[in-house]
Design a protein around this motif. Structure first.
Motif, PDB file in Angstrom:
ATOM      1  N   VAL A 209     -14.617 -24.455  46.796  1.00 48.91           N
ATOM      2  CA  VAL A 209     -14.514 -25.128  48.095  1.00 48.91           C
ATOM      3  C   VAL A 209     -15.135 -26.511  47.973  1.00 48.91           C
ATOM      4  O   VAL A 209     -16.240 -26.655  47.445  1.00 48.91           O
ATOM      5  N   ASP A 210     -14.440 -27.514  48.458  1.00 47.92           N
ATOM      6  CA  ASP A 210     -14.980 -28.870  48.517  1.00 47.92           C
ATOM      7  C   ASP A 210     -15.896 -28.956  49.735  1.00 47.92           C
ATOM      8  O   ASP A 210     -15.437 -28.804  50.876  1.00 47.92           O
TER       9      ASP A 210
ATOM     10  N   LYS B 131     -12.456 -26.659  62.754  1.00 44.76           N
ATOM     11  CA  LYS B 131     -12.011 -26.514  61.372  1.00 44.76           C
ATOM     12  C   LYS B 131     -12.827 -25.411  60.702  1.00 44.76           C
ATOM     13  O   LYS B 131     -14.054 -25.463  60.706  1.00 44.76           O
TER      14      LYS B 131
ATOM     15  N   ARG C  74     -17.176 -28.609  59.819  1.00 46.71           N
ATOM     16  CA  ARG C  74     -16.414 -27.479  59.290  1.00 46.71           C
ATOM     17  C   ARG C  74     -17.323 -26.268  59.229  1.00 46.71           C
ATOM     18  O   ARG C  74     -18.496 -26.376  58.895  1.00 46.71           O
TER      19      ARG C  74
ATOM     20  N   GLU D 230     -14.699 -31.550  52.307  1.00 42.74           N
ATOM     21  CA  GLU D 230     -13.385 -31.324  52.927  1.00 42.74           C
ATOM     22  C   GLU D 230     -12.964 -29.881  52.698  1.00 42.74           C
ATOM     23  O   GLU D 230     -11.929 -29.612  52.082  1.00 42.74           O
TER      24      GLU D 230
ATOM     25  N   SER E 215     -13.167 -22.559  57.265  1.00 40.86           N
ATOM     26  CA  SER E 215     -12.817 -22.271  55.875  1.00 40.86           C
ATOM     27  C   SER E 215     -13.159 -20.821  55.566  1.00 40.86           C
ATOM     28  O   SER E 215     -14.282 -20.371  55.813  1.00 40.86           O
TER      29      SER E 215
ATOM     30  N   GLN F 190     -11.335 -26.542  52.488  1.00 42.93           N
ATOM     31  CA  GLN F 190      -9.979 -26.123  52.832  1.00 42.93           C
ATOM     32  C   GLN F 190     -10.007 -24.886  53.718  1.00 42.93           C
ATOM     33  O   GLN F 190     -10.975 -24.128  53.722  1.00 42.93           O
TER      34      GLN F 190
END
Length: 374
Positions: free
Chosen positions: A331-332, A321, A288, A335, A323, A337
């Motif tokens: 923010v995780d 991906k 990510r 994962e 963010s 977002q």
């Protein structure tokens, strides 16, 4: 805290670890393409007299306010973008801060220079204790003298590239709090259930805080190894083969925090175009991407929102991906977002149809810069 250097890695001859800034200049792996004197004058003229109006937002930048209580109760592996390249991470119950810049201007003077588009989501006074501050280099938009002095008593460790720590010592910080690393050296932060390892990895950039100290301190990216989690923080860098070397050695990365902003074809080797930021993420084998170095200061000639527009479009086209959190949004790390396209709220054509609905978010007056770092 222990330091380790990979014996198989090669450092430039003048990039050995040291405890003192030496007159010798640090070097990139490859010489930078740089504008000559006349071209530099032309760039300066554009900055002062003919900058496009859209390098600054016309309206307010949305900020999600943070409190100390919220941070203390947040789950582990949470990240908050505070602005520009300042990121707050909670790992193993303690907090880690990158390139803390909280001042109104990224400048040696607080009466002139690039001015913030938004305030920080939390003040230094309200921050909880910080386990470590991680610094990438000594430019004013990454090393904030006032912020460092305010943070000194609440930070346990300052981790810096070689020479940058000497600046902190000169500013009055205790030497025992400071660890300076050359490229490929690592340090383990202990006193946790599992040690966190920080590796000073290469970057392609330059350093200096005046006309007379160019490249007398080192610049670096950082690889952060937290248990089975891997995070990459680019600091500032042009695109270079070092990203693939880092990816081969430490990837894949769960999250890459990569600069995407303050770029221009006139300084191609010290900041990345969005296409290069995406390629760096791919070279690093990132899962990510969270683009940084944007949305806070006016440091270039492109529209302030252009880095977001371009990198999001590129990520979608290449199925990466990405963010794009608002400043202060949780923010995780594992994962991350996607986030809203919050910057569209500031564009005249979309302002009426893209309002963000967080009623608690304050409205912030537009801020304008008068000089640039370059």
């Amino acid at each position: 805290m222990t330091v380790r250097r990979d014996p198989h890695s090669v450092l430039a001859s003048d990039q050995k670890a040291s405890t003192k800034v030496t007159p010798a200049k640090f070097k990139n792996a490859h010489a930078l393409r740089e504008p000559g004197f006349l071209k530099t004058l032309g760039i300066a003229f554009k900055f002062f007299f003919s900058k496009p109006k859209n390098t600054e937002p016309a309206g307010s930048i949305p900020v999600m306010e943070l409190t100390r209580e919220e941070l203390l109760t947040a789950p582990d592996n949470t990240l908050y973008r505070l602005g520009h390249s300042t990121l707050l991470m909670k790992m193993q119950g303690v907090f880690w801060l990158t390139d803390p810049v909280f001042s109104e201007r990224a400048s040696p003077f607080q009466w002139m220079g690039p001015k913030r588009f938004h305030h920080a989501p939390i003040s230094i006074a309200d921050l909880p204790p910080i386990k470590a501050v991680i610094l990438s280099h000594d430019h004013y938009d990454h090393l904030d003298h006032a912020a460092i002095l305010q943070l000194a008593d609440k930070v346990e460790h300052f981790i810096t590239p070689t020479g940058v720590g000497d600046r902190l010592i000169a500013w009055g910080l205790p030497a025992e709090k400071i660890q300076q690393l050359a490229w490929w050296q690592s340090t383990s932060i202990k006193g946790l259930e599992n040690a966190v390892e920080l590796v000073a990895t290469p970057a392609q950039h330059f350093s200096g805080r005046s006309l007379r100290d160019r490249d007398q301190t080192l610049w670096a990216s950082w690889t952060i190894l937290n248990q089975d989690q891997r995070i990459f923080f680019s600091g500032d860098s042009g695109y270079f083969t070092g990203f693939k070397e880092i990816g081969d050695k430490y990837g894949p990365f769960d999250l890459t925090l990569i600069e995407t902003g303050a770029y221009d074809k006139q300084w191609p080797d010290v900041h990345m175009q969005p296409e290069e930021s995406l390629q760096a993420h791919l070279d690093l084998r990132g899962k990510r991407l969270l683009p940084i170095h944007n949305g806070t200061f006016d440091l270039a000639l492109h529209a302030w929102h252009e880095p977001f527009d371009r990198i999001v479009d590129l990520a979608q086209r290449h199925q990466v991906k990405i963010s794009t959190p608002m400043m202060g949004e949780a923010v995780d790390i594992a994962e991350a977002q996607a986030g809203q396209r919050w910057w569209l709220e500031q564009l005249p054509a979309t302002q009426a149809t893209n309002k963000v609905t967080n009623k608690a978010r304050p409205k912030i007056a537009s801020l304008y810069s008068v000089i640039a770092e370059q």
